[in-house]
Design an enzyme around this catalytic site. Structure first.
Site, PDB file in Angstrom:
ATOM      1  N   PRO A 183     -58.080  -5.005 -79.143  1.00 39.43           N
ATOM      2  CG  PRO A 183     -57.879  -3.021 -77.922  1.00 39.43           C
ATOM      3  CD  PRO A 183     -57.273  -4.391 -78.089  1.00 39.43           C
ATOM      4  CG  ASN A 184     -59.938  -1.325 -83.155  1.00 41.44           C
ATOM      5  OD1 ASN A 184     -61.109  -0.965 -83.112  1.00 41.44           O
ATOM      6  ND2 ASN A 184     -58.969  -0.654 -82.565  1.00 41.44           N
ATOM      7  CG  ASN A 189     -52.582  -9.173 -82.631  1.00 41.57           C
ATOM      8  OD1 ASN A 189     -52.238  -8.067 -82.217  1.00 41.57           O
ATOM      9  ND2 ASN A 189     -52.879  -9.394 -83.897  1.00 41.57           N
ATOM     10  CG  HIS A 234     -48.284   0.151 -80.426  1.00 40.12           C
ATOM     11  ND1 HIS A 234     -47.272  -0.669 -80.895  1.00 40.12           N
ATOM     12  CD2 HIS A 234     -49.357  -0.067 -81.246  1.00 40.12           C
ATOM     13  CE1 HIS A 234     -47.717  -1.334 -81.967  1.00 40.12           C
ATOM     14  NE2 HIS A 234     -48.978  -0.991 -82.197  1.00 40.12           N
ATOM     15  NE  ARG A 261     -49.868   1.110 -87.074  1.00 38.40           N
ATOM     16  CZ  ARG A 261     -51.093   1.159 -86.574  1.00 38.40           C
ATOM     17  NH1 ARG A 261     -51.447   0.344 -85.588  1.00 38.40           N
ATOM     18  NH2 ARG A 261     -51.985   2.008 -87.036  1.00 38.40           N
ATOM     19  NE  ARG A 279     -57.817  -2.529 -87.465  1.00 37.02           N
ATOM     20  CZ  ARG A 279     -56.944  -2.818 -86.534  1.00 37.02           C
ATOM     21  NH1 ARG A 279     -56.938  -4.016 -85.995  1.00 37.02           N
ATOM     22  NH2 ARG A 279     -56.096  -1.918 -86.117  1.00 37.02           N
ATOM     23  CG  HIS A 289     -48.000  -7.421 -83.570  1.00 40.95           C
ATOM     24  ND1 HIS A 289     -48.986  -6.737 -82.913  1.00 40.95           N
ATOM     25  CD2 HIS A 289     -46.975  -7.544 -82.703  1.00 40.95           C
ATOM     26  CE1 HIS A 289     -48.561  -6.445 -81.702  1.00 40.95           C
ATOM     27  NE2 HIS A 289     -47.355  -6.924 -81.535  1.00 40.95           N
ATOM     28  CE1 TYR A 317     -53.281  -4.968 -88.756  1.00 38.53           C
ATOM     29  CE2 TYR A 317     -54.957  -3.395 -89.483  1.00 38.53           C
ATOM     30  CZ  TYR A 317     -53.824  -3.692 -88.727  1.00 38.53           C
ATOM     31  OH  TYR A 317     -53.233  -2.711 -87.963  1.00 38.53           O
ATOM     32  CD  GLU A 339     -45.448  -7.992 -78.888  1.00 34.88           C
ATOM     33  OE1 GLU A 339     -44.530  -8.107 -78.032  1.00 34.88           O
ATOM     34  OE2 GLU A 339     -45.626  -6.968 -79.549  1.00 34.88           O
ATOM     35  NE  ARG A 382     -49.263  -0.927 -90.227  1.00 36.51           N
ATOM     36  CZ  ARG A 382     -50.410  -1.187 -89.586  1.00 36.51           C
ATOM     37  NH1 ARG A 382     -50.519  -2.266 -88.828  1.00 36.51           N
ATOM     38  NH2 ARG A 382     -51.445  -0.374 -89.694  1.00 36.51           N
ATOM     39  CG  ASP A 413     -47.565  -3.607 -64.547  1.00 39.09           C
ATOM     40  OD1 ASP A 413     -46.389  -3.762 -64.916  1.00 39.09           O
ATOM     41  OD2 ASP A 413     -47.971  -2.567 -63.975  1.00 39.09           O
ATOM     42  CB  SER A 419     -49.511  -5.503 -89.960  1.00 40.55           C
ATOM     43  OG  SER A 419     -49.357  -4.847 -88.719  1.00 40.55           O
ATOM     44  CB  ALA A 447     -53.754   0.091 -80.603  1.00 41.36           C
TER      45      ALA A 447
HETATM   46  C1  DQA Z   1     -51.703  -5.265 -84.935  1.00 42.87           C
HETATM   47  C2  DQA Z   1     -50.745  -4.075 -85.112  1.00 42.87           C
HETATM   48  C3  DQA Z   1     -51.134  -2.944 -84.194  1.00 42.87           C
HETATM   49  O1  DQA Z   1     -50.267  -1.840 -84.386  1.00 42.87           O
HETATM   50  C4  DQA Z   1     -52.544  -2.483 -84.481  1.00 42.87           C
HETATM   51  O2  DQA Z   1     -52.923  -1.469 -83.576  1.00 42.87           O
HETATM   52  C5  DQA Z   1     -53.521  -3.597 -84.498  1.00 42.87           C
HETATM   53  C6  DQA Z   1     -53.142  -4.853 -85.127  1.00 42.87           C
HETATM   54  C7  DQA Z   1     -51.378  -6.391 -85.942  1.00 42.87           C
HETATM   55  O3  DQA Z   1     -51.887  -7.490 -85.733  1.00 42.87           O
HETATM   56  O4  DQA Z   1     -50.680  -6.173 -86.924  1.00 42.87           O
HETATM   57  O5  DQA Z   1     -54.654  -3.458 -84.058  1.00 42.87           O
HETATM   58  O6  DQA Z   1     -51.529  -5.791 -83.640  1.00 42.87           O
END
Ligand code: DQA
Length: 142
Positions: A9-10, A73, A79, A110, A17, A99, A22, A97, A106, A86, A101, A76
């Site tokens: 997401p996002n 990645n 978390h 997170r 963003r 990320h 990022y 995994e 942070r 699962d 950031s 959110a």
């Molecule tokens: C993220 C870190 C997450 O906490 C956040 O919700 C994101 C981006 C990162 O790539 O740093 O959407 O996964």
């Protein structure tokens, strides 16, 4: 080797963003940078992004017999999504995994990843380079 890179997401809004966190590149710019990176020459890569937890889980299920590794990645979902955790266990996919950031420097929420325990490794805080680090991890371990 087939590797699928999933962004949650996002992450479709990368570039717009919170660029101070990022970066200024869009997701498609990052994906083509990855695709053209020298470490990826012999790999078959696929990219997927969704803002929907269910769509990501459905996608992971659909790939369970086709891919060697999943790089994810989860945004959110990292978390709190036990459903995503699962799905990784249920499909027995080898996952890493990533990320962009530094999630450990942070907000407190997170710092928790419910996915980490079912992944081979967690890379964070290196921007787009984290995806390449994950690919190098795979290539070194194979
Ligand atoms: C993220 C870190 C997450 O906490 C956040 O919700 C994101 C981006 C990162 O790539 O740093 O959407 O996964």
């Amino acid at each position: 080797m087939n590797i699928t890179i999933v962004n949650g997401p996002n992450l479709n809004l990368l570039g717009e963003r919170e660029p101070e966190i990022y970066g200024s590149e869009s997701l498609s710019e990052i994906n083509s940078w990855i695709e053209n990176h020298e470490v990826c020459t012999s790999l078959t890569l696929e990219f997927f992004q969704s803002n929907s937890e269910g769509a990501i889980i459905d996608f992971i299920h659909s790939k369970r017999r086709d891919i060697d590794y999943l790089i994810i990645n989860p945004g959110a979902l990292t978390h709190y999504s036990y459903a995503l955790r699962d799905a990784i266990v249920a499909t027995q996919l080898k996952a890493i995994e990533v990320h962009l950031s530094d999630i450990h420097n942070r907000e407190n929420f997170r710092k928790i990843s419910v996915i980490k325990g079912v992944c081979l490794a967690q890379y964070y805080g290196k921007g787009k380079h984290g995806y390449i680090t994950a690919i190098k991890h795979i290539l070194e371990k194979k």
